[in-house]
Design a protein around this motif. Structure first.
Motif, mmCIF file in Angstrom:
data_model
loop_
_atom_site.group_PDB
_atom_site.id
_atom_site.type_symbol
_atom_site.label_atom_id
_atom_site.label_comp_id
_atom_site.label_asym_id
_atom_site.label_seq_id
_atom_site.Cartn_x
_atom_site.Cartn_y
_atom_site.Cartn_z
ATOM 1 N N CYS A 70 0.838 -1.206 0.000
ATOM 2 C CA CYS A 70 0.000 0.000 0.000
ATOM 3 C C CYS A 70 0.867 1.247 0.000
ATOM 4 C CB CYS A 70 -0.890 0.026 1.247
ATOM 5 S SG CYS A 70 -2.069 -1.315 1.372
ATOM 6 N N THR A 74 -0.393 5.449 5.187
ATOM 7 C CA THR A 74 -1.810 5.701 4.907
ATOM 8 C C THR A 74 -2.634 4.724 5.733
ATOM 9 O OG1 THR A 74 -1.876 4.145 3.048
ATOM 10 C CG2 THR A 74 -1.308 6.442 2.544
ATOM 11 N N CYS A 76 -4.793 2.756 4.607
ATOM 12 C CA CYS A 76 -4.761 1.495 3.864
ATOM 13 C C CYS A 76 -3.569 0.663 4.289
ATOM 14 C CB CYS A 76 -4.705 1.782 2.363
ATOM 15 S SG CYS A 76 -4.402 0.343 1.319
ATOM 16 N N ARG A 132 -4.027 13.131 -2.607
ATOM 17 C CA ARG A 132 -4.041 11.670 -2.718
ATOM 18 C C ARG A 132 -2.667 11.200 -3.176
ATOM 19 N NH1 ARG A 132 -7.704 12.855 -0.220
ATOM 20 N NH2 ARG A 132 -9.894 12.168 -0.323
ATOM 21 N N GLU A 139 -4.404 7.086 -1.771
ATOM 22 C CA GLU A 139 -4.926 7.308 -0.420
ATOM 23 C C GLU A 139 -4.610 8.711 0.086
ATOM 24 O OE1 GLU A 139 -6.451 4.970 1.954
ATOM 25 O OE2 GLU A 139 -6.978 4.125 0.012
#
Length: 361
Positions: A70, A74, A76, A132, A139
């Protein structure tokens, strides 16, 4: 492979995987005699290596989350590290936004991860929250608050955090704001001092840790055993060391001295299988890795009589190169890592004497 009959030392709570029978965490698991000596930080037994059967295995600490799968730092990455990678802990980096929000980012600027030229300290949170990552799945940047709220969930009370508090922010401000953020989020049954380790690079942060977060354990982040060795003088300070600095006789002596002092030792950043095995063989407490899933697989299958834990020639050469760089840049590094353990201890002793005199007056 661990079996369900293995005996395991407790982590924070709840079984973590097959063979790990973790006991319920209690506050008595942490040493706390700060009333006797204000220079003594909390010793975090919750970060110690696991004992599975007859094997001692380091805890799996996800470097900026599951960075191998990932975008780093983040939600995630953090969630995937825990849910897929079976990580015991999350390592993450601290910076401040322009409007004093504690955000999670390794870099001082946005270029590598977000494709922007701005420095984080120049941007307010409203702007940062709209960005992002370049890397899919694209993310947003999280706050420390977001990570704390996630691991405050009842099923994640066993997860702990290792903070890397970067030197690029105003030291007093960043420590005060970390303390305010921790105070603003309810931890659940296991309090934050039993789930958060404050990682510092420079000795000047010891005073600030004692000032703003006196109940919390601390760990020196280092890439030089010569510099980090001074913190053995400060009771209960742990060590988060660059793995390459620990190869060879100098590193071996440092590891033995840290372990003889009963201090926690974590190593970063370990992605090569042979170095993962080397860390297990050396008995470190935590291995910080981009791939916690791989590290846990190696732990599951590790057999000290079978598995090689040798350092390769190229890895030896990288350590030699590190020593050269440390010698060449010793003066600027000394300036950047200002302060000393001795100065901290002298200041704490002076405060203790003044406190004693005030009480007797």
């Amino acid at each position: 492979m661990a079996t369900t009959d293995d005996v395991v030392t407790p982590l924070l709570q709840a079984p973590r995987q097959q063979g790990e029978k973790a006991g319920l965490y209690t506050q008595s698991s942490m040493s706390s005699n700060r009333a006797d000596d204000p220079a003594i930080f909390t010793l975090p037994t919750f970060t110690q290596a696991r004992v599975v059967g007859k094997r001692k295995l380091p805890q799996s600490i996800a470097h900026r989350g599951f960075k191998a799968k990932c975008p780093e730092n983040t939600m995630c990455a953090f969630k995937t590290a825990i849910e897929k990678g079976r990580a015991h802990a999350i390592e993450t980096d601290i910076h401040l936004s322009k409007d004093n929000v504690v955000v999670l980012s390794h870099d001082t600027d946005l270029k590598r991860c977000f494709g922007r030229q701005e420095r984080i300290i120049e941007c307010d949170w409203q702007f940062l929250s709209q960005l992002r990552t370049i890397k899919a799945p694209h993310e947003p940047m999280p706050r420390l608050q977001d990570l704390l709220e996630y691991i405050a969930n009842p099923e994640l009370q066993h997860i702990w955090i290792l903070l890397d508090i970067k030197l690029d922010n105003d030291a007093d401000s960043v420590m005060r704001l970390i303390a305010e953020t921790l105070a603003s989020v309810s931890s659940g049954p296991n309090r934050w001092p039993s789930r958060v380790v404050l990682g510092f690079w420079a000795a000047k942060y010891l005073d600030l840790c004692a000032k703003y977060l006196p109940e919390y354990p601390v760990a020196n982040i280092g890439f030089s055993t010569c510099h980090s060795r001074q913190f053995l003088k400060v009771p209960h300070v742990g060590f988060n060391m660059f793995a390459k600095a620990l190869y060879g006789p100098i590193g071996t002596r440092f590891i033995k001295d840290v372990q003889a002092a009963g201090r926690p030792l974590y190593i970063w950043t370990v992605n090569e299988p042979n170095i993962m095995r080397w860390g297990i063989a050396k008995g470190v407490d935590g291995v910080i890795t981009d791939n916690p899933e791989l590290f846990n697989q190696i732990c599951d299958d590790f057999d000290p009589d079978r598995d090689s834990a040798h350092i390769t020639l190229s890895q030896w050469l990288s350590t030699f190169w590190l020593y050269i760089m440390l010698a060449l840049f010793s003066i600027p590094l000394r300036h950047r890592l200002a302060g000393s353990a001795d100065s901290f201890l002298k200041r704490r002793q002076t405060l203790k004497v003044k406190s004693t005199l005030a009480l007797g007056a």
